[in-house]
Scaffold this motif. Structure first.
Motif, PDB file in Angstrom:
ATOM      1  N   UNK A 239       0.836  -1.207   0.000  1.00 48.99           N
ATOM      2  CA  UNK A 239       0.000   0.000   0.000  1.00 48.99           C
ATOM      3  C   UNK A 239       0.867   1.251   0.000  1.00 48.99           C
ATOM      4  N   UNK A 240       1.901   1.282   0.812  1.00 47.47           N
ATOM      5  CA  UNK A 240       2.771   2.461   0.844  1.00 47.47           C
ATOM      6  C   UNK A 240       3.463   2.670  -0.504  1.00 47.47           C
ATOM      7  N   UNK A 241       3.933   1.613  -1.108  1.00 43.72           N
ATOM      8  CA  UNK A 241       4.580   1.738  -2.416  1.00 43.72           C
ATOM      9  C   UNK A 241       3.592   2.280  -3.452  1.00 43.72           C
TER      10      UNK A 241
ATOM     11  N   UNK B 180       1.537   6.268  -7.134  1.00 41.66           N
ATOM     12  CA  UNK B 180       0.323   6.597  -7.882  1.00 41.66           C
ATOM     13  C   UNK B 180      -0.553   7.665  -7.236  1.00 41.66           C
ATOM     14  N   UNK B 181      -0.146   8.216  -6.116  1.00 43.88           N
ATOM     15  CA  UNK B 181      -0.854   9.333  -5.477  1.00 43.88           C
ATOM     16  C   UNK B 181      -2.237   9.009  -4.945  1.00 43.88           C
TER      17      UNK B 181
ATOM     18  N   UNK C  76      -7.876  10.646   3.865  1.00 40.38           N
ATOM     19  CA  UNK C  76      -8.993   9.945   3.230  1.00 40.38           C
ATOM     20  C   UNK C  76      -9.973  10.965   2.668  1.00 40.38           C
ATOM     21  N   UNK C  77     -10.378  10.736   1.441  1.00 41.66           N
ATOM     22  CA  UNK C  77     -11.403  11.570   0.819  1.00 41.66           C
ATOM     23  C   UNK C  77     -12.589  10.655   0.510  1.00 41.66           C
ATOM     24  N   UNK C  78     -13.775  11.046   0.951  1.00 38.91           N
ATOM     25  CA  UNK C  78     -14.986  10.278   0.670  1.00 38.91           C
ATOM     26  C   UNK C  78     -15.557  10.737  -0.662  1.00 38.91           C
ATOM     27  N   UNK C  79     -15.788   9.801  -1.563  1.00 35.60           N
ATOM     28  CA  UNK C  79     -16.288  10.104  -2.898  1.00 35.60           C
ATOM     29  C   UNK C  79     -17.592   9.356  -3.158  1.00 35.60           C
ATOM     30  N   UNK C  80     -18.341   9.837  -4.125  1.00 40.03           N
ATOM     31  CA  UNK C  80     -19.572   9.175  -4.557  1.00 40.03           C
ATOM     32  C   UNK C  80     -19.438   8.861  -6.032  1.00 40.03           C
ATOM     33  N   UNK C  81     -19.860   7.683  -6.392  1.00 39.14           N
ATOM     34  CA  UNK C  81     -19.826   7.264  -7.785  1.00 39.14           C
ATOM     35  C   UNK C  81     -20.966   6.302  -8.037  1.00 39.14           C
ATOM     36  N   UNK C  82     -20.913   5.604  -9.152  1.00 38.59           N
ATOM     37  CA  UNK C  82     -21.926   4.599  -9.461  1.00 38.59           C
ATOM     38  C   UNK C  82     -21.241   3.259  -9.665  1.00 38.59           C
TER      39      UNK C  82
ATOM     40  N   UNK D 255      -1.474  10.171   0.297  1.00 40.09           N
ATOM     41  CA  UNK D 255      -0.503  10.719   1.239  1.00 40.09           C
ATOM     42  C   UNK D 255      -0.662  12.228   1.328  1.00 40.09           C
ATOM     43  N   UNK D 256      -0.591  12.739   2.551  1.00 38.93           N
ATOM     44  CA  UNK D 256      -0.726  14.188   2.768  1.00 38.93           C
ATOM     45  C   UNK D 256       0.541  14.904   2.384  1.00 38.93           C
TER      46      UNK D 256
END
Length: 69
Positions: free
Chosen positions: A7-9, A14-15, A48-54, A68-69
């Motif tokens: 996960x860290x790699x 890949x941001x 963490x960013x909460x997103x909405x999709x389908x 990563x901040x």
């Protein structure tokens, strides 16, 4: 490599990462648990960013995007 190292790699290269991508690429089924360990036990500044999709059926869903901040 451990899930934490994977996960860290990925975050460094890949941001960002979602549960769907973690499962598809690495077979990680509990990304939130891995992120919790990285944040609270190892001190990495993961946001963490909460997103909405389908989803594939067109139904609205909420999901987390970790970066990563």
């Amino acid at each position: 490599m451990t899930h934490e190292e994977i996960v860290m790699a990925h975050l460094r290269e890949h941001n960002g990462l979602t549960q769907a991508v973690a499962f598809d690429l690495y077979g990680i089924t509990r990304l939130a648990a891995v992120v919790w360990k990285l944040r609270h036990k190892r001190g990495f500044p993961i946001k963490e960013k909460r997103l909405t999709g389908k989803n594939r059926f067109g139904v609205p869903v909420n999901y987390s995007f970790y970066y990563l901040a």
